[in-house]
Design an enzyme around this catalytic site. Sequence first.
Site, PDB file in Angstrom:
ATOM      1  N   ASN A   1     -24.316   4.786   1.238  1.00 43.42           N
ATOM      2  CA  ASN A   1     -23.206   5.317   2.477  1.00 43.42           C
ATOM      3  C   ASN A   1     -22.621   4.412   3.231  1.00 43.42           C
ATOM      4  O   ASN A   1     -23.223   4.696   4.957  1.00 43.42           O
ATOM      5  CB  ASN A   1     -23.879   6.656   2.979  1.00 43.42           C
ATOM      6  CG  ASN A   1     -24.641   5.947   3.472  1.00 43.42           C
ATOM      7  OD1 ASN A   1     -25.450   4.927   3.564  1.00 43.42           O
ATOM      8  ND2 ASN A   1     -25.837   6.752   4.994  1.00 43.42           N
TER       9      ASN A   1
ATOM     10  N   ASP B   1     -26.496  10.195  -0.831  1.00 44.69           N
ATOM     11  CA  ASP B   1     -27.663  10.027   0.409  1.00 44.69           C
ATOM     12  C   ASP B   1     -27.035  10.287   2.251  1.00 44.69           C
ATOM     13  O   ASP B   1     -26.037   9.190   2.072  1.00 44.69           O
ATOM     14  CB  ASP B   1     -28.742   8.668   0.763  1.00 44.69           C
ATOM     15  CG  ASP B   1     -29.922   9.076   1.138  1.00 44.69           C
ATOM     16  OD1 ASP B   1     -30.265  10.230   2.202  1.00 44.69           O
ATOM     17  OD2 ASP B   1     -29.639   8.244   2.190  1.00 44.69           O
TER      18      ASP B   1
ATOM     19  N   ASP C   1     -36.429   4.518   3.292  1.00 46.94           N
ATOM     20  CA  ASP C   1     -35.413   4.791   4.323  1.00 46.94           C
ATOM     21  C   ASP C   1     -35.292   4.464   5.800  1.00 46.94           C
ATOM     22  O   ASP C   1     -34.526   4.321   6.513  1.00 46.94           O
ATOM     23  CB  ASP C   1     -36.157   6.072   4.832  1.00 46.94           C
ATOM     24  CG  ASP C   1     -33.966   7.046   5.246  1.00 46.94           C
ATOM     25  OD1 ASP C   1     -33.473   6.305   4.895  1.00 46.94           O
ATOM     26  OD2 ASP C   1     -34.017   7.878   5.338  1.00 46.94           O
TER      27      ASP C   1
ATOM     28  N   PRO D   1     -28.763   8.900  13.567  1.00 49.81           N
ATOM     29  CA  PRO D   1     -29.778   8.431  12.732  1.00 49.81           C
ATOM     30  C   PRO D   1     -30.201   8.014  11.901  1.00 49.81           C
ATOM     31  O   PRO D   1     -29.761   7.000  11.659  1.00 49.81           O
ATOM     32  CB  PRO D   1     -29.855  10.146  11.732  1.00 49.81           C
ATOM     33  CG  PRO D   1     -28.429   9.719  11.581  1.00 49.81           C
ATOM     34  CD  PRO D   1     -27.924   8.949  12.599  1.00 49.81           C
TER      35      PRO D   1
ATOM     36  N   HIS E   1     -29.862   0.506  12.800  1.00 44.18           N
ATOM     37  CA  HIS E   1     -28.227   0.968  13.902  1.00 44.18           C
ATOM     38  C   HIS E   1     -28.341   0.236  15.077  1.00 44.18           C
ATOM     39  O   HIS E   1     -29.499   0.170  15.039  1.00 44.18           O
ATOM     40  CB  HIS E   1     -28.103   2.469  13.712  1.00 44.18           C
ATOM     41  CG  HIS E   1     -28.207   2.770  12.814  1.00 44.18           C
ATOM     42  ND1 HIS E   1     -26.943   3.402  12.241  1.00 44.18           N
ATOM     43  CD2 HIS E   1     -29.424   4.073  12.651  1.00 44.18           C
ATOM     44  CE1 HIS E   1     -26.985   4.001  11.612  1.00 44.18           C
ATOM     45  NE2 HIS E   1     -28.750   4.843  11.185  1.00 44.18           N
TER      46      HIS E   1
HETATM   47  C1  NCD Z   1     -29.485   7.748   7.313  1.00 48.60           C
HETATM   48  C2  NCD Z   1     -28.758   6.347   8.038  1.00 48.60           C
HETATM   49  O1  NCD Z   1     -28.364   5.691   8.905  1.00 48.60           O
HETATM   50  O2  NCD Z   1     -27.798   5.799   6.798  1.00 48.60           O
HETATM   51  N1  NCD Z   1     -30.036   7.750   8.111  1.00 48.60           N
HETATM   52  C3  NCD Z   1     -30.917   8.882   8.696  1.00 48.60           C
HETATM   53  O3  NCD Z   1     -31.576   8.563   9.558  1.00 48.60           O
HETATM   54  N2  NCD Z   1     -32.056   8.816   7.388  1.00 48.60           N
HETATM   55  C4  NCD Z   1     -28.287   8.338   6.616  1.00 48.60           C
HETATM   56  C5  NCD Z   1     -28.886  10.328   7.085  1.00 48.60           C
HETATM   57  O4  NCD Z   1     -29.801  10.428   5.933  1.00 48.60           O
HETATM   58  O5  NCD Z   1     -28.383  11.191   8.101  1.00 48.60           O
HETATM   59 ZN    ZN Z   2     -31.569   7.310   3.690  1.00 51.31          ZN
END
Ligand code: NCD
Ligand code: ZN
Length: 399
Positions: free
Chosen positions: A105, A162, A281, A295, A285
């Site tokens: 992504n 994802d 995960d 998120p 950010h």
């Molecule tokens: C993911 C991201 O930041 O790429 N963030 C997350 O909270 N897992 C995107 C997503 O899954 O919404």
């Molecule tokens: Zn993810």
Amino acid sequence: MNIATQKPLSKLIIKNVRIIDAYNDFIGSVVISEGVIQKIYKEGSEIADASSYQTFDATALAVMPAMVDLHCHFREPGYEYKEDILSGLRAAVKGGYCYVAAMANTTPIIDNTELILKNNTKAQKADLCAYNQISAIGVNLDDKILVDAKEISKLTKLFSNDGKSILSEEFMEKALATSREYNFIVATHCDDETELIERDLKILSQTKGNLHICHVSKKQSVDLIRKAKADGLNVTCEVTPHHLFSHDLDYKVNPPIGSKEDNEALIQAVKDGTIDMLSTDHAPHSAEDKQKGSPGISNIETAFSMYIKVFKDNNIQLTRFCEMSSYAPAKLMGIDGGIISEGKEANLIIADIENLYKIDKNAFISKSNNTPYDGYYVCGKILATIIKGAVKYDSGQAL
Ligand code: NCD
Ligand code: ZN
């Protein structure tokens, strides 16, 4: 702290160390030379030819297989200010990983061989740890047109949208059927988690193929997966550090952190084998993007210590930890991992797993330090990461 010092450790003995892998947990010594585990000695036995080796006395420390993460976000191309391949890989080796798979992504979305090859080449040049660029399963991360799975599956076994759920049932059917044809894995992100998992398991039972469910977070979801596995379906799933470590915590992440009941169900599912593996995960950010509502949690440097804390607090054996953090994900990728034995590539972490320490987000080397866990006590500090026999991370406290 030292990354990529690449000390030419042609010969190293890690002595008096607790050796933990997916099968064993005992005190001994590990002899490494030329990138390979040459010999393992049980406590008390005499080490042959020791004088020609560099010796590190690791009394009270543990050596474990370096970990394999099948779910992280390194943001390249497009969001390099949050993380890029090099900063992500540096954070990954600090976090104890020898293999990471990064989601698609990005901008542009990684949905073709050209972009995959570009990222893989960049990562290879960094020479830190192995990198697998995941492909989107749908062009532009949409659930409309399937990517060129025939060509892309020559480069990666992992396909995922994802960040975006696959809402089209027809598309999901096609994705799973194609995963069977070209032998790859569809890793799903499910916003309406339980409903979509239920639908996908139903499709899987008809279409067959290879399904991996990302970041399971709810009790009902693990119940569904447990039943599907009992019915013989070809499904695997993962949990994240935050869902296993926390409940009722208000911090923006997808899927959201659940209730106490959800958390207890996840821990039970780790114990009984319903959950196969531990991912990060890692979702870096900037502070500004978090403020605007992005998120995600920057996890890759703290995942190990959060997981070890949970495993110890719940009396889950650390052999199970190694099974879930390295053996199972490596097996899914068709690579070696999770086992410390003679002749295996020396992909190892040396860690203090006895003492609690406090997470300090200002010490992160990732470009982003978005975490709700600053100041939390965790257990398990990575002191060194060895990949193919070379020290790729050294905290300065070991070796
Ligand atoms: C993911 C991201 O930041 O790429 N963030 C997350 O909270 N897992 C995107 C997503 O899954 O919404
Ligand atoms: Zn993810």
